[in-house]
Write a protein that holds these residues in place. Structure first.
Motif, short mmCIF file in Angstrom:
data_model
loop_
_atom_site.label_atom_id
_atom_site.label_comp_id
_atom_site.label_asym_id
_atom_site.label_seq_id
_atom_site.Cartn_x
_atom_site.Cartn_y
_atom_site.Cartn_z
N ILE A 64 0.01 10.66 -3.54
CA ILE A 64 1.02 11.64 -3.14
C ILE A 64 1.67 12.31 -4.36
CG2 ILE A 64 3.18 11.99 -1.89
CD1 ILE A 64 2.35 9.60 -0.11
N LEU A 65 2.13 11.53 -5.31
CA LEU A 65 2.78 12.12 -6.47
C LEU A 65 1.85 13.02 -7.27
CD1 LEU A 65 5.10 9.20 -7.67
CD2 LEU A 65 5.72 11.23 -6.35
N PRO A 66 0.57 12.64 -7.47
CA PRO A 66 -0.33 13.59 -8.14
C PRO A 66 -0.46 14.91 -7.40
CG PRO A 66 -1.28 11.39 -8.19
CD PRO A 66 -0.06 11.31 -7.31
N LEU A 69 14.58 1.13 -4.47
CA LEU A 69 14.34 0.72 -5.86
C LEU A 69 12.84 0.52 -6.11
CD1 LEU A 69 17.35 -1.67 -6.46
CD2 LEU A 69 16.84 0.38 -7.77
N SER A 70 12.12 0.00 -5.13
CA SER A 70 10.66 -0.11 -5.27
C SER A 70 10.03 1.28 -5.40
CB SER A 70 10.06 -0.85 -4.07
OG SER A 70 10.52 -2.19 -3.99
N ILE A 71 10.53 2.23 -4.61
CA ILE A 71 10.04 3.61 -4.71
C ILE A 71 10.31 4.15 -6.11
CG2 ILE A 71 10.45 5.98 -3.91
CD1 ILE A 71 11.09 4.73 -1.11
N SER A 72 11.51 3.92 -6.63
CA SER A 72 11.85 4.44 -7.95
C SER A 72 10.99 3.80 -9.03
CB SER A 72 13.34 4.19 -8.23
OG SER A 72 13.74 4.83 -9.42
N TYR A 112 0.79 -1.23 0.00
CA TYR A 112 0.00 0.00 0.00
C TYR A 112 0.83 1.29 0.00
CZ TYR A 112 0.64 1.18 4.95
OH TYR A 112 1.17 1.55 6.14
N PRO A 113 2.00 1.36 0.69
CA PRO A 113 2.73 2.64 0.63
C PRO A 113 3.11 3.04 -0.79
CG PRO A 113 3.58 1.27 2.40
CD PRO A 113 2.69 0.41 1.58
N PHE A 114 3.42 2.07 -1.61
CA PHE A 114 3.83 2.34 -2.99
C PHE A 114 2.62 2.70 -3.86
CE2 PHE A 114 6.61 -0.63 -0.85
CZ PHE A 114 7.82 0.05 -0.92
N ASP A 115 1.49 2.07 -3.57
CA ASP A 115 0.25 2.43 -4.28
C ASP A 115 -0.19 3.85 -3.90
OD1 ASP A 115 0.18 -0.02 -5.52
OD2 ASP A 115 -1.23 -0.91 -4.09
N VAL A 116 -0.12 4.18 -2.61
CA VAL A 116 -0.50 5.52 -2.16
C VAL A 116 0.46 6.56 -2.76
CG1 VAL A 116 -0.70 7.04 -0.14
CG2 VAL A 116 -1.59 4.70 -0.05
N LEU A 117 1.74 6.23 -2.82
CA LEU A 117 2.71 7.13 -3.43
C LEU A 117 2.33 7.43 -4.87
CD1 LEU A 117 5.49 8.61 -3.20
CD2 LEU A 117 6.53 6.49 -4.06
N GLY A 142 18.64 -2.18 -0.52
CA GLY A 142 18.19 -1.38 -1.64
C GLY A 142 16.82 -1.69 -2.21
N GLN A 143 16.17 -2.74 -1.70
CA GLN A 143 14.88 -3.09 -2.28
C GLN A 143 13.83 -2.00 -2.11
OE1 GLN A 143 16.99 -5.22 -0.96
NE2 GLN A 143 16.60 -7.36 -1.52
N GLU A 144 13.81 -1.33 -0.94
CA GLU A 144 12.79 -0.29 -0.75
C GLU A 144 13.03 0.92 -1.65
OE1 GLU A 144 10.55 0.82 3.05
OE2 GLU A 144 12.19 2.27 3.02
#
Length: 277
Positions: free
Chosen positions: A95-97, A120-123, A86-91, A116-118
């Motif tokens: 959040i980005l919009p 890279l997942s964010i990127s 969910y944090p990546f979906d919310v991002l 580095g997984q987190e």
């Protein structure tokens, strides 16, 4: 006599005190087995007689390969791709919009980035957003990954992972899209994803003043190792590092540790994020 019971109680106490002072980790009395299995094997490697002698050397040499190796051994580096989802979906979706009109680059901090997984997942999440909104975020996105462990940061900077690593939360579609195969068992993150990220060593007990300000902070599954006062201190200092209205993501089992006056809890359905007041 078991390995655990053979630990000298005074040596164990000194090691606990060292670990807490060095990186904030509180080691309970019933965790002697962690020292036995993770640290005692290092004694012969560094040529010290026992745990007491090791602590004496660690206190004498503030910066040394021995100190790095011991902290590495006692740091849990459990990590997954897109952990908790969910944090990546919310991002991506919220959040980005909201930040599309930002005149400056969007800054995101992964505060315990491990291998580095987190970050890279964010990127990857940023890239997926930009695919659906080309031309958005014209000032760019910068991701900072920090960690206490030099060996984990070395892995993160290489951005190379074996089959066992990529199977922990990375879909075959994302693997194909965002990674290049090195051989049958290793993959490297594509430069377009990796170059968005900068890494640096940071102990969360240290000052964050030199890091700048962030729109989003991921500080997940690390506060559980600290006592209440240190958790509160870290959350207070993260608040000072956030832009007004900036977002903090914590781990699923973590809370605000008395810092609720600094953040508004926002239910994401599923999950929770915290907005800086």
């Amino acid at each position: 006599m078991s390995a655990q019971s053979s630990l000298d109680p005074e040596h164990f106490k000194k090691f606990r005190d060292f670990l807490h002072a060095a990186c904030g980790i509180f080691l309970a009395e019933n965790k002697q087995y962690l020292v036995t299995t993770r640290v005692l094997p290092l004694l012969s490697h560094f040529g010290v007689a026992d745990l007491g002698a090791l602590v004496a050397e660690l206190e004498r040499q503030r910066y040394s390969p021995m100190r790095d190796a011991v902290i590495d051994a006692m740091t849990t580096n459990e990590t997954f791709w897109f952990r908790d989802t969910y944090p990546f979906d919310v991002l991506k979706d919220q959040i980005l919009p909201e930040l599309c009109n930002s005149a400056t680059s969007v800054k995101i901090w992964s505060a315990a980035c491990s291998s580095g997984q987190e970050p890279l997942s964010i990127s990857m999440a940023v890239d997926e957003f930009l695919q659906g909104s080309p031309g958005a975020l014209r000032a760019g996105v910068e991701v900072l990954g920090t960690d206490l462990s030099p060996s984990m940061l070395e892995v993160a900077r290489r951005a190379e992972y074996d089959r066992a690593s990529v199977l922990r939360g990375l879909s075959s579609q994302r693997l194909q899209q965002y990674f290049d195969a090195i051989d049958d068992n290793r993959w490297r993150a594509k430069p377009s994803i990796a170059r968005r990220i900068q890494y640096r060593a940071l102990n969360l007990q240290e000052s964050y003043g030199g890091l700048g300000r962030f729109h989003v902070v991921f500080c997940r599954n690390v506060l559980i190792y600290f006592n209440h006062d240190l958790k509160h201190d870290i959350l207070t200092r993260i608040h000072r590092s956030l832009e007004p209205g900036g977002v903090l993501f914590l781990g699923a089992s973590e809370g605000l540790a008395g810092a609720s006056d600094l953040y508004d809890m926002v239910h994401c359905n599923p999950g929770i994020m915290y907005r800086a007041k």
